[in-house]
Design a protein around this motif. Structure first.
Motif, PDB file in Angstrom:
ATOM      1  N   THR A  20       0.584  -1.115  -0.275  1.00  0.00           N
ATOM      2  CA  THR A  20      -0.238  -0.143   0.038  1.00  0.00           C
ATOM      3  C   THR A  20       1.432   0.911  -0.231  1.00  0.00           C
ATOM      4  OG1 THR A  20       0.020  -0.197   2.223  1.00  0.00           O
ATOM      5  CG2 THR A  20      -2.423  -0.658   1.006  1.00  0.00           C
ATOM      6  N   SER A  21       0.918   1.904   0.847  1.00  0.00           N
ATOM      7  CA  SER A  21       1.622   3.782   0.823  1.00  0.00           C
ATOM      8  C   SER A  21       2.491   3.116   0.843  1.00  0.00           C
ATOM      9  CB  SER A  21       0.398   4.342   0.706  1.00  0.00           C
ATOM     10  OG  SER A  21       0.348   4.642   1.980  1.00  0.00           O
ATOM     11  N   CYS A  22       4.107   3.886   0.149  1.00  0.00           N
ATOM     12  CA  CYS A  22       5.156   4.301   0.275  1.00  0.00           C
ATOM     13  C   CYS A  22       5.435   5.467  -0.003  1.00  0.00           C
ATOM     14  CB  CYS A  22       6.021   2.819  -0.468  1.00  0.00           C
ATOM     15  SG  CYS A  22       5.983   3.130  -1.999  1.00  0.00           S
ATOM     16  N   ASP A  23       6.821   5.417   0.117  1.00  0.00           N
ATOM     17  CA  ASP A  23       7.519   6.630  -0.401  1.00  0.00           C
ATOM     18  C   ASP A  23       8.064   6.768  -1.315  1.00  0.00           C
ATOM     19  OD1 ASP A  23       8.793   8.876  -0.592  1.00  0.00           O
ATOM     20  OD2 ASP A  23      10.468   8.628   1.206  1.00  0.00           O
ATOM     21  N   PRO A  24       7.790   7.381  -2.124  1.00  0.00           N
ATOM     22  CA  PRO A  24       8.083   6.945  -3.752  1.00  0.00           C
ATOM     23  C   PRO A  24       9.703   7.178  -4.073  1.00  0.00           C
ATOM     24  CG  PRO A  24       6.447   9.138  -3.892  1.00  0.00           C
ATOM     25  CD  PRO A  24       6.563   8.138  -2.209  1.00  0.00           C
ATOM     26  N   ASP A  25      10.300   7.991  -3.532  1.00  0.00           N
ATOM     27  CA  ASP A  25      11.793   8.371  -3.322  1.00  0.00           C
ATOM     28  C   ASP A  25      12.396   7.688  -2.830  1.00  0.00           C
ATOM     29  OD1 ASP A  25      11.193  10.212  -5.071  1.00  0.00           O
ATOM     30  OD2 ASP A  25      10.524  11.688  -3.428  1.00  0.00           O
ATOM     31  N   GLY A  26      12.014   6.390  -1.530  1.00  0.00           N
ATOM     32  CA  GLY A  26      12.719   5.720  -0.953  1.00  0.00           C
ATOM     33  C   GLY A  26      13.060   6.606   0.397  1.00  0.00           C
ATOM     34  N   ALA A 109      19.851  -5.376  -6.902  1.00  0.00           N
ATOM     35  CA  ALA A 109      20.335  -4.841  -6.320  1.00  0.00           C
ATOM     36  C   ALA A 109      19.129  -3.728  -6.573  1.00  0.00           C
ATOM     37  CB  ALA A 109      21.879  -4.311  -7.194  1.00  0.00           C
ATOM     38  N   ASN A 110      18.400  -3.837  -7.318  1.00  0.00           N
ATOM     39  CA  ASN A 110      17.400  -2.940  -7.747  1.00  0.00           C
ATOM     40  C   ASN A 110      16.724  -2.215  -6.612  1.00  0.00           C
ATOM     41  OD1 ASN A 110      17.527  -5.173  -9.861  1.00  0.00           O
ATOM     42  ND2 ASN A 110      16.258  -4.300 -11.320  1.00  0.00           N
ATOM     43  N   PHE A 111      16.666  -3.598  -5.132  1.00  0.00           N
ATOM     44  CA  PHE A 111      15.955  -2.802  -4.209  1.00  0.00           C
ATOM     45  C   PHE A 111      16.285  -2.446  -2.790  1.00  0.00           C
ATOM     46  CE2 PHE A 111      12.692  -5.503  -6.256  1.00  0.00           C
ATOM     47  CZ  PHE A 111      11.733  -4.980  -6.016  1.00  0.00           C
ATOM     48  N   ASN A 112      18.179  -2.771  -3.520  1.00  0.00           N
ATOM     49  CA  ASN A 112      19.500  -1.814  -2.641  1.00  0.00           C
ATOM     50  C   ASN A 112      18.574  -0.471  -1.964  1.00  0.00           C
ATOM     51  OD1 ASN A 112      19.930  -4.244  -1.811  1.00  0.00           O
ATOM     52  ND2 ASN A 112      22.040  -3.760  -3.113  1.00  0.00           N
ATOM     53  N   LYS A 113      18.371   0.231  -2.741  1.00  0.00           N
ATOM     54  CA  LYS A 113      18.398   1.642  -2.921  1.00  0.00           C
ATOM     55  C   LYS A 113      16.611   2.010  -2.458  1.00  0.00           C
ATOM     56  CE  LYS A 113      22.558   3.593  -4.437  1.00  0.00           C
ATOM     57  NZ  LYS A 113      23.249   4.459  -5.308  1.00  0.00           N
ATOM     58  N   PHE A 114      15.917   1.070  -3.198  1.00  0.00           N
ATOM     59  CA  PHE A 114      13.836   0.988  -3.231  1.00  0.00           C
ATOM     60  C   PHE A 114      13.849   0.073  -2.423  1.00  0.00           C
ATOM     61  CE2 PHE A 114      10.485   0.572  -4.803  1.00  0.00           C
ATOM     62  CZ  PHE A 114       9.788   1.719  -4.988  1.00  0.00           C
ATOM     63  N   PRO A 115      14.103   0.193  -0.780  1.00  0.00           N
ATOM     64  CA  PRO A 115      13.930  -0.278   0.126  1.00  0.00           C
ATOM     65  C   PRO A 115      12.194  -0.623   0.203  1.00  0.00           C
ATOM     66  CG  PRO A 115      14.614   1.532   1.230  1.00  0.00           C
ATOM     67  CD  PRO A 115      14.761   1.203  -0.222  1.00  0.00           C
ATOM     68  N   VAL A 116      11.989  -2.336   0.626  1.00  0.00           N
ATOM     69  CA  VAL A 116      10.565  -2.569   0.550  1.00  0.00           C
ATOM     70  C   VAL A 116      10.148  -2.941   1.689  1.00  0.00           C
ATOM     71  CG1 VAL A 116       8.963  -4.299  -0.443  1.00  0.00           C
ATOM     72  CG2 VAL A 116       9.727  -3.183  -1.686  1.00  0.00           C
ATOM     73  N   SER A 117       9.379  -2.670   2.443  1.00  0.00           N
ATOM     74  CA  SER A 117       8.862  -3.476   3.541  1.00  0.00           C
ATOM     75  C   SER A 117       7.512  -3.554   3.435  1.00  0.00           C
ATOM     76  CB  SER A 117       8.834  -1.590   4.531  1.00  0.00           C
ATOM     77  OG  SER A 117       9.829  -0.874   5.000  1.00  0.00           O
ATOM     78  N   TRP A 118       7.766  -5.000   3.671  1.00  0.00           N
ATOM     79  CA  TRP A 118       6.637  -5.912   3.792  1.00  0.00           C
ATOM     80  C   TRP A 118       6.998  -7.153   4.395  1.00  0.00           C
ATOM     81  CZ3 TRP A 118       6.026 -11.213   1.231  1.00  0.00           C
ATOM     82  CH2 TRP A 118       5.416 -12.169   1.677  1.00  0.00           C
ATOM     83  N   ASP A 119       5.718  -7.341   5.179  1.00  0.00           N
ATOM     84  CA  ASP A 119       5.857  -8.800   5.607  1.00  0.00           C
ATOM     85  C   ASP A 119       4.306 -10.069   5.960  1.00  0.00           C
ATOM     86  OD1 ASP A 119       5.641 -10.430   8.155  1.00  0.00           O
ATOM     87  OD2 ASP A 119       6.764  -9.360   9.942  1.00  0.00           O
ATOM     88  N   PRO A 120       4.953 -11.219   4.767  1.00  0.00           N
ATOM     89  CA  PRO A 120       3.511 -11.351   5.216  1.00  0.00           C
ATOM     90  C   PRO A 120       3.116 -11.693   6.707  1.00  0.00           C
ATOM     91  CG  PRO A 120       5.246 -12.930   5.194  1.00  0.00           C
ATOM     92  CD  PRO A 120       6.163 -11.544   5.394  1.00  0.00           C
TER      93      PRO A 120
END
Length: 235
Positions: A20-26, A109-120
């Protein structure tokens, strides 16, 4: 609700692919930079062609392209069911084994600077569970000379709550293509062949873009409030 726009020239696409919402700039990031990508304009909203009669969630066979490693033991499920069949949130029903498989934590590496906070255990957003390469070829028609290669990838996802997008415009508001350098692109022109079904709980669509000539490239895909998915396209 986040929103962002890529800093690239419009271009024509034609692909098939799968937060859901996230910080677009990370964290600590400035405005996004689409990097080497160059979306094209396919002559309109290619994603508006929604066929609810086709179950986008029943074909999990392409998960083999995302997960080439041996599968872990899992509970039995029915791949022809809408995803995730009888599997728990955060898992999908694999056509390879007809068992429930957990989506993998993104390690590219794509997500190293675009961290995703997701926990099932606590998250509720869409699950991007499969990606399938459609093509990676030179395209003088759709791409500038500096970014001559054009990829097309079909992405599949499901959402327990429904409300998945049915048009490219809607999809661009909640789904991002993440570059290897962590910048992201969410532009309606890169989405096409959108099929959303099962009470808007299953979707598949093609993502297209132009990149510099290279034998392979790592791609990242992300729905807001969902997991991140890594996928590699190769010539």
């Amino acid at each position: 609700m986040r929103r962002f726009l890529s800093l690239i020239l419009p271009l024509s696409l034609g692909l098939v692919l799968v937060a859901t919402s996230c910080d677009p700039d990370g964290p600590g990031e400035g405005p996004n930079d689409a990097g080497s990508e160059f979306p094209t304009d396919a002559g309109g909203d290619a994603g508006s062609d929604t066929d609810a009669g086709t179950d986008a969630g029943t074909d999990a066979g392409t998960d083999a392209g995302t997960d080439p490693d041996p599968e872990e033991p899992g509970d039995p499920c029915t791949p022809t069911d809408p995803q995730p069949s009888t599997c728990a949130y955060g898992s999908y029903c694999s056509a390879r084994s007809s068992t429930c498989q957990r989506v993998r934590t993104p390690t590219c590496a794509n997500f190293n600077k675009f961290p995703v906070s997701w926990d099932p255990a606590t998250s509720t957003g869409p699950i991007t569970y499969a990606a399938e390469q459609v093509s990676l070829v030179p395209s003088l028609k759709d791409c500038p000379s500096a970014l001559i290669m054009r990829f097309q990838v079909r992405v599949r996802a499901y959402s327990p709550s429904g409300n998945l997008p049915t048009t490219a415009s809607e999809l661009s508001k909640v789904f991002s293509y993440v570059n290897p350098n962590g910048s992201y692109l969410s532009d309606a022109s890169q989405f096409s062949d959108i099929v959303t079904s099962g009470d808007l709980k299953n979707t598949e669509f093609v993502v297209s873009n132009c990149i510099a000539g290279q034998p392979s490239v790592n791609l990242g895909f992300y729905f807001e409030e969902g997991n991140g998915l890594c996928f590699t396209v190769t010539q």
